[in-house]
Design an enzyme around this catalytic site. Structure first.
Site, PDB file in Angstrom:
ATOM      1  N   TRP A 126      75.850 -49.631 -87.465  1.00 30.52           N
ATOM      2  CA  TRP A 126      74.442 -49.213 -86.663  1.00 30.52           C
ATOM      3  C   TRP A 126      74.547 -50.117 -85.689  1.00 30.52           C
ATOM      4  O   TRP A 126      74.246 -49.152 -84.337  1.00 30.52           O
ATOM      5  CB  TRP A 126      73.336 -49.380 -87.381  1.00 30.52           C
ATOM      6  CG  TRP A 126      72.168 -48.612 -87.078  1.00 30.52           C
ATOM      7  CD1 TRP A 126      72.176 -47.351 -86.580  1.00 30.52           C
ATOM      8  CD2 TRP A 126      71.236 -49.682 -85.994  1.00 30.52           C
ATOM      9  NE1 TRP A 126      71.007 -46.507 -85.709  1.00 30.52           N
ATOM     10  CE2 TRP A 126      70.312 -47.995 -85.249  1.00 30.52           C
ATOM     11  CE3 TRP A 126      70.783 -50.240 -85.812  1.00 30.52           C
ATOM     12  CZ2 TRP A 126      69.724 -48.174 -84.218  1.00 30.52           C
ATOM     13  CZ3 TRP A 126      70.118 -50.904 -84.865  1.00 30.52           C
ATOM     14  CH2 TRP A 126      69.319 -50.665 -84.251  1.00 30.52           C
ATOM     15  N   HIS A 127      74.083 -51.447 -85.662  1.00 29.29           N
ATOM     16  CA  HIS A 127      74.347 -52.086 -84.744  1.00 29.29           C
ATOM     17  C   HIS A 127      75.523 -51.824 -83.251  1.00 29.29           C
ATOM     18  O   HIS A 127      75.083 -52.518 -82.081  1.00 29.29           O
ATOM     19  CB  HIS A 127      74.336 -52.836 -85.025  1.00 29.29           C
ATOM     20  CG  HIS A 127      73.050 -54.478 -85.520  1.00 29.29           C
ATOM     21  ND1 HIS A 127      72.086 -53.869 -86.599  1.00 29.29           N
ATOM     22  CD2 HIS A 127      71.480 -54.263 -85.076  1.00 29.29           C
ATOM     23  CE1 HIS A 127      71.617 -54.131 -86.859  1.00 29.29           C
ATOM     24  NE2 HIS A 127      70.860 -54.098 -85.894  1.00 29.29           N
ATOM     25  N   GLY A 128      76.507 -51.296 -83.325  1.00 29.75           N
ATOM     26  CA  GLY A 128      77.956 -51.087 -82.786  1.00 29.75           C
ATOM     27  C   GLY A 128      78.561 -51.358 -83.311  1.00 29.75           C
ATOM     28  O   GLY A 128      79.051 -51.672 -84.335  1.00 29.75           O
TER      29      GLY A 128
ATOM     30  N   PHE B  54      72.233 -51.084 -78.356  1.00 30.56           N
ATOM     31  CA  PHE B  54      72.429 -50.327 -80.057  1.00 30.56           C
ATOM     32  C   PHE B  54      72.249 -48.778 -79.632  1.00 30.56           C
ATOM     33  O   PHE B  54      72.273 -48.305 -80.691  1.00 30.56           O
ATOM     34  CB  PHE B  54      72.018 -51.072 -80.638  1.00 30.56           C
ATOM     35  CG  PHE B  54      72.518 -53.101 -81.202  1.00 30.56           C
ATOM     36  CD1 PHE B  54      73.208 -53.461 -80.153  1.00 30.56           C
ATOM     37  CD2 PHE B  54      71.537 -53.669 -80.876  1.00 30.56           C
ATOM     38  CE1 PHE B  54      73.925 -54.294 -80.334  1.00 30.56           C
ATOM     39  CE2 PHE B  54      71.467 -55.025 -80.507  1.00 30.56           C
ATOM     40  CZ  PHE B  54      72.982 -55.559 -80.626  1.00 30.56           C
TER      41      PHE B  54
END
Lengths: 326, 485
Positions: free
Chosen positions: B325-327, B485
């Protein structure tokens, strides 16, 4: 709701008044203390802004002039008194306010020597070390200078409260402490610098130009040239003789530019157009000796002696030709 | 529009005046003002991406309404998946398209098949991961009949786009935030003071700590070959505080701003570096995201009501997804995996955060806090590294101390490019932060305790914080880390 709003207004006004007055007092006090510092470049700015120096010969320019003009030699040779007001990293147009302010009060000055370096007439880059003149931001010449060169910074200084805190760095606060020390010890701002603005650099030569790097190009700015000519006219209008000096740059440094020769040609053309005296060191013997430099652009102690002696001799010769008096 | 910009400093008082003194008589008008100002706030970055928010809002509002009326379970599932696919479709396209494409090409070339495909020049819309999750929570809660769908499109639009938390959270649940848009907000001086203190604290964390630390962190992480073990360790510790202050600073400003407008947002951080286990760390770090994953991924997977091995697998999946999800980079996936593995180990050895009080309680707690901090820091190396190669390079040389910390630069001794006073000053800042967190943790410092002080003392504190921000703040860094993000 009404009570809450009243409370909000009452306390917000109180809080804002308290915060603004406290920050204003702190900002003003720091600024005042900085003006009393005689340290380095800020000290030089303060000397002019507080009208302390008024030599017969004033030298202005950037770091090249600061490390190159040995005042002791100039004074002895020319039998006059002089002061090296050159400020590191600052082409003449960036410190124009110093000349403007100096001209308002000077009674003794008859000559202003302008030490030019290769970048002096190029496009001006970003604001450099604003902490040096920040304490004098209310001075009309400083304001005008910033407005002309850095309109965005001028807007922020003028309209964003306490922006000087953001613009200042630790040197600014160090100067405030030095200023406080000066006040407490009743220091004489000018006597504390026996070298009179000259900053000798005792180091051996280091060629900073990488032969593998591509050649750089000097981009001269028409606007800078026009402004520079205006400065020459202004100086002359105050019955002061401007003299242009093309300071020496080591051949290795000159070879790093594809069009270095355009620079002395340009300055010679300006000198001719404005009928200004000029001494050109761009091709002098000094530029071929590594012993005289600590890098490609700056003279070391030995180089400063040689350069200052040469310049004094040249000026004396010109004086003899033009019957000027020092 | 950034919270630490002049634009926001002008924007927010205008909205404040219009909100409390012009539209306060009519709730719908007040909500409409929130929607308008939120769109202006978001459009300030790139107005084209407003279409994404608008589309997402319309889809989820309609799906919510239909879900409520629909009794057929199959049709309800189709509706839910429509919303999920639309929202995750946007997210997948803008955030992960190039990642998947590049990895497919690499995978096929590994097996000897060359595929030619051009990656797209896609700009990631700011905050897409945040508002996507927020709207998804609405549809899922309506689907599960935990929430009555709203009939008020303006209130729903305000919920989706509420500007204080639109671009980087906290990711609010519809069950918590949406009802606040139906209720009349009262002007409260207490709320305004609370909000102001939170905003000041957030700005201090962002501008003084995070942005100053980022210069050192970037120096090392953007050029790891030029540095050695001691530099990596110091830079990683600085990064741990940079990202904490950057993100919790943003959350503080968001919570403070929302409170000024009469809204209560959930807390997103609770002194994470005082955690005694990784499990506890995730109860204190980015709480809105970790609880989102708990409620919408972990529990639907079976949570801990399944076999032990399945529970541990679920934990690992959640952290893998959280990392992703963060990247769209393997570094984030590895970061998530490290946390997942440690949490599994913790579960297996039943390491608990809150241990029984004994005479060794304090010493034991301190050791655990330190240990957890260094594990978290180790994982941050992967999070911050620009590539997996960089992360491998740094971790393999983490204990290579052949290069000294100090370096001579133009006759001056510098420490990671900083003079000694500044370098030491950064550790003092970390100390100040720890003291602040400790006092808050032990209920010795809070917004209320400041509000209760004598006005002169309170104003002196405000002035001191503002002066500190002005004097020591770094105003060159433009973005908040979590915006990417």
């Amino acid at each position: 709701m009404k009570t809450e709003i009243n409370k909000f207004i009452k306390y917000s006004v109180g809080c804002c008044l308290f915060m603004f007055s406290t920050l204003y007092i702190i900002e003003g006090s720091i600024s005042y203390l900085v003006t009393k510092s005689n340290n380095s470049q800020t000290g030089k700015v303060n000397l002019v802004m507080s009208h302390v120096i008024d030599p017969n010969v004033l030298i202005i320019g950037s770091s090249v002039s600061e490390v190159g003009f040995n005042i002791d030699i100039l004074e002895k040779k020319l039998r006059t008194n002089a002061y090296n007001l050159a400020i590191d990293g600052t082409p003449i147009l960036k410190s124009k306010f110093l000349i403007d302010e100096f001209l308002t009060y000077s009674k003794n000055c008859d000559t202003i020597i302008i030490g030019l370096a290769f970048f002096s007439l190029c496009e001006l880059g970003e604001i450099h070390s604003p902490e040096r003149f920040l304490a004098h931001k209310s001075n009309k010449f400083v304001k005008r200078n910033i407005k002309k060169l850095y309109p965005k910074i001028h807007t922020k200084i003028s309209y964003i409260p306490f922006y000087s805190f953001v613009l200042a760095n630790h040197t600014y606060y160090k100067n405030a402490i030095l200023g406080l020390k000066n006040i407490l010890s009743c220091n004489d701002m000018i006597k504390s610098d026996p070298l009179k603005g000259f900053v000798p650099h005792d180091a051996t030569y280091l060629n900073t130009h990488d032969q593998n790097n591509s050649l750089r190009k000097l981009n001269f700015s028409e606007e800078s040239i026009t402004q520079f000519k205006e400065i020459l006219v202004k100086i002359r209008n105050h019955n002061i003789t401007p003299i242009l000096i093309i300071t020496p740059m080591h051949k290795n440094g000159q070879n790093a530019f594809e069009n270095y020769s355009d620079y002395p040609n340009l300055v010679n053309r300006i000198a001719k157009e404005t009928n200004t005296q000029i001494v050109d060191f761009s091709n002098s013997e000094i530029t071929r000796h590594e012993d005289y430099f600590y890098n490609n652009g700056h003279l070391n102690v030995t180089g400063a002696v040689k350069f200052s002696t040469s310049i004094s001799d040249s000026l004396l010769q010109q004086k003899a030709r033009t019957h000027n008096t020092w | 529009m950034l919270f630490n910009s002049i634009d926001f400093a002008i924007f927010s008082p205008i909205v404040f005046i219009l909100y409390w003194f012009l539209t306060n008589k009519n709730l719908r008008l007040q909500n409409l003002l929130i929607v308008t100002s939120s769109y202006v706030f978001y459009g300030w970055w790139d107005w084209r991406f407003l279409s994404l928010i608008l589309f997402s809002t319309i889809v989820d509002f309609s799906v919510g309404r239909k879900l409520h009326n629909e009794e057929n379970q199959v049709k309800r599932k189709i509706l839910l998946w429509t919303s999920i696919l639309v929202n995750l479709g946007f997210l997948g396209f803008f955030k992960y398209y190039n990642f998947f494409l590049d990895n497919f090409i690499s995978a096929f070339s590994f097996f000897g098949t060359e595929i030619k495909a051009n990656s797209l020049n896609i700009i990631l819309p700011v905050g897409i991961s945040f508002y996507t999750f927020q709207t998804l929570s609405y549809t899922i809660d309506v689907y599960k009949r935990k929430l009555e769908p709203t009939t008020d499109i303006i209130a729903f639009s305000a919920f989706v786009s509420f500007f204080p938390q639109l671009v980087a959270g906290p990711i609010e649940r519809a069950t918590h935030l949406l009802p606040q848009f139906y209720t009349k907000r009262k002007f409260s001086f207490l709320n305004i003071q609370f909000g102001f203190i939170r905003i000041l604290n957030g700005l201090f964390k962002k501008v003084v700590i995070a942005d100053n630390f980022s210069n050192v962190v970037d120096l090392v992480y953007n050029n790891p070959e030029s540095f050695g073990g001691i530099h990596y360790i110091v830079a990683t510790i600085f990064f741990a505080f940079q990202i904490y202050c950057d993100f919790s600073g943003y959350s503080d400003i968001a919570i403070g701003t929302a409170r000024i407008f009469g809204f209560k947002l959930m807390e997103n951080f609770r002194m994470p570096y005082l955690s005694k286990s990784i499990g506890e760390f995730w109860k204190r770090w980015h709480i809105s995201l970790s609880t989102w994953f708990r409620d919408y991924v972990y529990i639907p997977l079976g949570g801990n009501r399944v076999s032990k091995s399945k529970t541990l697998t679920n934990i690992f999946i959640v952290f893998l997804v959280s990392g992703f999800w963060h990247g769209a980079k393997w570094t984030f996936v590895v970061w998530g995996a490290i946390h997942g593995v440690i949490l599994i180990v913790e579960n297996l050895i039943r390491l608990k955060g809150n241990i029984q009080k004994s005479k060794y309680h304090r010493a034991s707690a301190s050791i655990k806090v330190t240990l957890v901090f260094f594990i978290v820091c180790f994982a941050w190396i992967f999070f911050r590294s620009n590539s997996m190669n960089d992360a491998a390079y740094i971790t393999s040389r983490l204990f290579d101390f052949s290069l000294p910390l100090a370096k001579e630069l133009r006759g001056m001794t510098t420490y990671l490019g900083l003079p000694l006073w500044k370098f030491v000053g950064y550790f003092v800042l970390i100390g100040v932060l720890f003291i602040q967190d400790y006092l808050i943790e032990n209920d010795k410092l809070s917004e209320i305790s400041i509000i209760r002080m004598h006005p002169i003392l309170r104003w002196s504190i405000y002035t001191f914080i503002i002066l500190t921000i002005l004097l020591f703040g770094s105003f060159d860094v433009e973005q908040f880390v979590y915006f990417q993000f």
